[in-house]
Design a protein around this motif. Structure first.
Motif, mmCIF file in Angstrom:
data_model
loop_
_atom_site.group_PDB
_atom_site.id
_atom_site.type_symbol
_atom_site.label_atom_id
_atom_site.label_comp_id
_atom_site.label_asym_id
_atom_site.label_seq_id
_atom_site.Cartn_x
_atom_site.Cartn_y
_atom_site.Cartn_z
ATOM 1 N N MET A 1 -2.400 37.488 -4.202
ATOM 2 C CA MET A 1 -3.069 36.496 -5.021
ATOM 3 C C MET A 1 -2.132 35.305 -5.188
ATOM 4 N N SER A 2 -2.672 34.135 -5.039
ATOM 5 C CA SER A 2 -1.857 32.945 -5.234
ATOM 6 C C SER A 2 -2.604 31.956 -6.123
ATOM 7 N N VAL A 3 -1.834 31.107 -6.747
ATOM 8 C CA VAL A 3 -2.368 30.120 -7.677
ATOM 9 C C VAL A 3 -2.349 28.759 -6.997
ATOM 10 N N THR A 4 -3.419 28.004 -7.184
ATOM 11 C CA THR A 4 -3.489 26.654 -6.632
ATOM 12 C C THR A 4 -3.310 25.633 -7.752
ATOM 13 N N ALA A 5 -3.180 24.383 -7.366
ATOM 14 C CA ALA A 5 -3.048 23.313 -8.359
ATOM 15 C C ALA A 5 -4.295 23.231 -9.231
ATOM 16 N N ASP A 6 -5.458 23.478 -8.634
ATOM 17 C CA ASP A 6 -6.698 23.467 -9.420
ATOM 18 C C ASP A 6 -6.692 24.590 -10.457
ATOM 19 N N ASP A 7 -6.157 25.752 -10.071
ATOM 20 C CA ASP A 7 -6.059 26.868 -11.019
ATOM 21 C C ASP A 7 -5.167 26.491 -12.201
ATOM 22 N N VAL A 8 -4.042 25.854 -11.913
ATOM 23 C CA VAL A 8 -3.115 25.464 -12.981
ATOM 24 C C VAL A 8 -3.773 24.456 -13.914
ATOM 25 N N ARG A 9 -4.483 23.494 -13.349
ATOM 26 C CA ARG A 9 -5.178 22.506 -14.192
ATOM 27 C C ARG A 9 -6.227 23.190 -15.071
ATOM 28 N N ILE B 1 -6.315 26.398 -16.049
ATOM 29 C CA ILE B 1 -5.641 27.222 -17.058
ATOM 30 C C ILE B 1 -5.101 26.338 -18.179
ATOM 31 N N ALA B 2 -4.503 25.217 -17.818
ATOM 32 C CA ALA B 2 -3.966 24.301 -18.830
ATOM 33 C C ALA B 2 -5.086 23.756 -19.714
ATOM 34 N N ARG B 3 -6.218 23.448 -19.102
ATOM 35 C CA ARG B 3 -7.347 22.940 -19.889
ATOM 36 C C ARG B 3 -7.875 24.019 -20.826
ATOM 37 N N LEU B 4 -8.010 25.254 -20.325
ATOM 38 C CA LEU B 4 -8.506 26.348 -21.160
ATOM 39 C C LEU B 4 -7.541 26.665 -22.306
ATOM 40 N N ALA B 5 -6.243 26.539 -22.033
ATOM 41 C CA ALA B 5 -5.236 26.809 -23.057
ATOM 42 C C ALA B 5 -4.975 25.587 -23.927
ATOM 43 N N ARG B 6 -5.653 24.499 -23.614
ATOM 44 C CA ARG B 6 -5.495 23.242 -24.337
ATOM 45 C C ARG B 6 -4.037 22.769 -24.328
ATOM 46 N N ILE B 7 -3.451 22.850 -23.132
ATOM 47 C CA ILE B 7 -2.080 22.388 -22.919
ATOM 48 C C ILE B 7 -2.153 21.107 -22.104
ATOM 49 N N ALA B 8 -1.589 20.053 -22.626
ATOM 50 C CA ALA B 8 -1.560 18.786 -21.899
ATOM 51 C C ALA B 8 -0.361 18.815 -20.955
ATOM 52 N N GLU B 9 -0.618 19.113 -19.713
ATOM 53 C CA GLU B 9 0.456 19.223 -18.729
ATOM 54 C C GLU B 9 0.453 17.980 -17.846
ATOM 55 N N PRO B 10 1.588 17.294 -17.738
ATOM 56 C CA PRO B 10 1.643 16.102 -16.883
ATOM 57 C C PRO B 10 1.354 16.468 -15.426
ATOM 58 N N THR B 11 0.694 15.571 -14.725
ATOM 59 C CA THR B 11 0.303 15.861 -13.342
ATOM 60 C C THR B 11 1.509 16.030 -12.424
ATOM 61 N N ASP B 12 2.641 15.432 -12.765
ATOM 62 C CA ASP B 12 3.810 15.590 -11.894
ATOM 63 C C ASP B 12 4.453 16.972 -12.021
ATOM 64 N N LEU C 1 4.688 24.061 -11.530
ATOM 65 C CA LEU C 1 4.060 25.224 -12.160
ATOM 66 C C LEU C 1 3.393 26.132 -11.135
ATOM 67 N N VAL C 2 2.804 25.546 -10.104
ATOM 68 C CA VAL C 2 2.190 26.357 -9.046
ATOM 69 C C VAL C 2 3.251 27.263 -8.428
ATOM 70 N N GLY C 3 4.407 26.701 -8.117
ATOM 71 C CA GLY C 3 5.483 27.499 -7.528
ATOM 72 C C GLY C 3 5.984 28.580 -8.469
ATOM 73 N N GLU C 4 6.149 28.232 -9.752
ATOM 74 C CA GLU C 4 6.640 29.210 -10.723
ATOM 75 C C GLU C 4 5.641 30.350 -10.916
ATOM 76 N N LEU C 5 4.369 30.009 -11.057
ATOM 77 C CA LEU C 5 3.353 31.048 -11.259
ATOM 78 C C LEU C 5 3.205 31.930 -10.025
ATOM 79 N N ASN C 6 3.278 31.342 -8.847
ATOM 80 C CA ASN C 6 3.203 32.151 -7.626
ATOM 81 C C ASN C 6 4.413 33.075 -7.512
ATOM 82 N N GLY C 7 5.578 32.629 -7.958
ATOM 83 C CA GLY C 7 6.761 33.488 -7.968
ATOM 84 C C GLY C 7 6.584 34.669 -8.905
#
Length: 95
Positions: free
Chosen positions: A1-9, A11-22, A27-33
């Motif tokens: 299973m791997s996480v994509t940038a869309d998945d991170v966006r 998840i951040a929206r569902l968690a109501r976390i304002a994550e900068p696009t840069d 985060l994709v790399g960290e979550l995949n690790g």
């Protein structure tokens, strides 16, 4: 299973976390690790291994399950802003 940038966006929206696009790619790399580490744990053979709640077997101290009032009503009521005949007095909340 791997996480994509869309998945991170998402998840951040569902968690109501304002994550900068840069930071999305980081985060994709960290979550995949993290997920790859979890997949490694799934490969461990645990057949015949009993689940354990503690690494050391010793009985936990137990006390009698008795209902008491604590015998300190006056001390507790001393902290109340208002009391009457051994009870807390609170504002009326239901008409």
């Amino acid at each position: 299973m791997s996480v994509t940038a869309d998945d991170v966006r998402r998840i951040a929206r569902l968690a109501r976390i304002a994550e900068p696009t840069d930071r999305i790619d980081t985060l994709v790399g960290e979550l995949n690790g993290i997920l790859s580490w979890i997949e490694q744990l799934n490969e461990v053979d645990v057949d015949g291994v009993e689940p354990m709640t503690t690494p050391v077997k010793f009985p936990l101290p137990q006390r009698a399950d008795e209902v008491t009032d604590g015998n300190c009503r006056d001390k507790v009521l001393a902290n109340a802003p208002k009391s009457d005949e051994g009870f807390f007095v609170v504002p009326k909340s239901v008409e």
